[in-house]
Design an enzyme around this catalytic site. Structure first.
Site, PDB file in Angstrom:
ATOM      1  N   GLU A   1      -1.236  63.439 -33.549  1.00 40.64           N
ATOM      2  CA  GLU A   1      -0.067  62.753 -33.997  1.00 40.64           C
ATOM      3  C   GLU A   1       0.017  61.777 -32.867  1.00 40.64           C
ATOM      4  O   GLU A   1       0.550  61.963 -31.782  1.00 40.64           O
ATOM      5  CB  GLU A   1       1.201  63.274 -34.282  1.00 40.64           C
TER       6      GLU A   1
ATOM      7  N   CYS B   1       6.594  56.412 -31.635  1.00 40.90           N
ATOM      8  CA  CYS B   1       5.133  56.065 -32.139  1.00 40.90           C
ATOM      9  C   CYS B   1       5.124  55.083 -33.252  1.00 40.90           C
ATOM     10  O   CYS B   1       3.895  54.351 -33.440  1.00 40.90           O
ATOM     11  CB  CYS B   1       4.714  57.426 -32.420  1.00 40.90           C
TER      12      CYS B   1
END
Length: 442
Positions: free
Chosen positions: A194, A228
């Site tokens: 991720e 993110c």
């Protein structure tokens, strides 16, 4: 090891974890504030409540997620019953990041244990108080051979990656993701990465600019931009730029006041190293709002940058901080030119009332996930997969998909003995024509 096969045991352990988190929630919130002044509201919204919700959903649905799933059998195997069985991979390593240090450590841990795996968690050394409370809670709930927290810095992570694992789950930067993937490849270990990327926020001439500004300010500056899936840059239709900037300035002031350094609702950069990295990207002559910094207190104000070059330091890599460059386009084709400059992003946001335009953006560009007329909220729906593509990551999780991520799926055919067709057995003389017709019909 009972947790590998006993669903009831797993549910009881997860219930203990849920109770422990509820009991220690205030300590978790205090730890997050100590580590980088995360506001209590954001700590609850994006960390503790999210983990609690994930736990409740997992406990509620674990039995059904783990149950073998019957699938329609192939006629070639008639008569049979076909199933998908889910089994744990075995030993799982989870390496968690610092930006959401509680949520992004606990959520994959919950799913990995729920699937029956033995879990080793490496929390971030950059958030020591949060890592400490995580280790404390885990030690209260689990035995070391079930879930173990190993604290430490880069050297600890490097040593862990030298070990052989059955699955690795990593959340963090692209650069470190490549290191993790390389280490995993040595033993052909499956891995979920991720990561992140330069997430565009595209605004066309039909957008509701005032509402767009409000939602973008929230998505960009929550957690001081250290998210993110935060918008990394704005790409707005040129004629809309001036009005949009005015609205963004207004919304920043509404959210954090005239002097955001005094706001209790604005977090800090994680450390001086990252603060200096961000400050070095700011070209003072391009600042159109904000720009104030205090490296001693790891503070950078919400900052708007008028950007004209894709070659600037600010536009080379993911920003990961409270700096928002604003670029413009005149013709739609120019959007593609900007998008082609970068790897596939983790998120993409579109602000438009034009359904055809939104549909085109979704279909024309590859990205992990995103929103139309909002930012970041796709993360909150556990029925949607969350993950990247290309350099923004591989693999996805959330909800039932998290359980599947940490489970090996075994296909099983249970064949009946009451009928055994002779067609498949040798000798094959005079059978070729018949089998061709049969396979074509199937």
């Amino acid at each position: 090891m009972e947790y590998k096969t006993n669903i009831t045991f797993r549910k009881e352990a997860l219930t203990k974890l849920l109770n422990a988190i509820i009991i220690h929630e205030n300590e978790i919130i205090e730890a997050l504030h100590f580590d980088f002044k995360k506001p209590a509201f954001e700590a609850v919204l994006t960390e503790t409540s999210y983990v609690i919700s994930e736990l409740k959903e997992t406990i509620k649905n674990l039995s059904s997620w783990a149950r073998p799933r019957r699938v329609f059998p192939s006629l070639l195997n008639f008569p049979s019953k076909d199933y998908i069985y889910k089994e744990p991979y075995g030993k799982v390593l989870i390496i968690a990041p610092w930006n959401y240090p509680f949520q992004l450590a606990l959520c994959p841990l919950i799913s990995a244990f729920a699937a029956g795996n033995q879990v080793v968690l490496k929390p971030s050394e950059l958030t020591p108080k949060t890592s400490e409370i995580i280790a404390k809670i885990i030690a209260q709930v689990f035995q070391e051979n079930e879930v173990n927290v190993i604290e430490g810095g880069v050297e600890v992570a490097q040593k862990l990656l030298l070990e052989r694992w059955d699955y690795i789950f990593f959340t963090g930067s692209v650069a470190v993701g490549k290191i993790v993937a390389k280490a995993a490849a040595e033993n052909l270990t499956p891995v979920t990465l991720e990561l992140g990327g330069k997430n565009p926020c595209i605004i066309d001439e039909t957008a509701n600019l005032k509402l767009a500004a409000k939602r973008i300010v929230w998505g960009k500056f929550i957690n001081a931009g250290q998210t993110c899936i935060a918008p990394d840059y704005i790409l707005i239709q040129k004629d809309m730029k001036t009005h949009f900037i005015d609205f963004v300035k207004e919304e920043i002031t509404n959210a954090y006041g005239e002097n955001p350094i005094e706001s209790p609702d604005f977090a800090r950069i994680i450390n001086t190293k990252n603060c200096q990295r961000l400050i070095s990207k700011i070209e003072p002559e391009k600042v159109i709002f904000g720009g104030q910094t205090d490296i001693n207190h790891c503070y950078i104000a919400p900052t708007l940058i008028e950007e004209t070059s894709l070659e600037s330091d600010l536009m080379k890599d993911e920003i990961f901080g409270p700096i928002l460059p604003i670029l413009t386009y005149e013709k739609e084709a120019e959007i593609g030119v900007v998008m082609a400059k970068y790897e596939k992003p983790l998120a993409l946001y579109i602000f438009s009332e034009n359904r055809i335009f939104s549909k085109k953006m979704i279909q024309n560009y590859s990205f992990g996930g995103g929103c139309v007329n909002d930012t970041m909220v796709h993360f909150s729906n556990n029925r949607l997969p969350f993950g990247g593509v290309g350099h923004s990551g591989n693999g996805a999780y959330h909800g039932s998909l998290s359980f599947d991520t940490f489970s090996h799926k075994k296909g099983i055919v249970k064949k009946s003995n009451f009928l055994d067709l002779p067609m498949r057995y040798a000798p094959y003389k005079d059978k070729l024509g018949t089998i061709k017709k049969l396979l074509k019909w199937l």
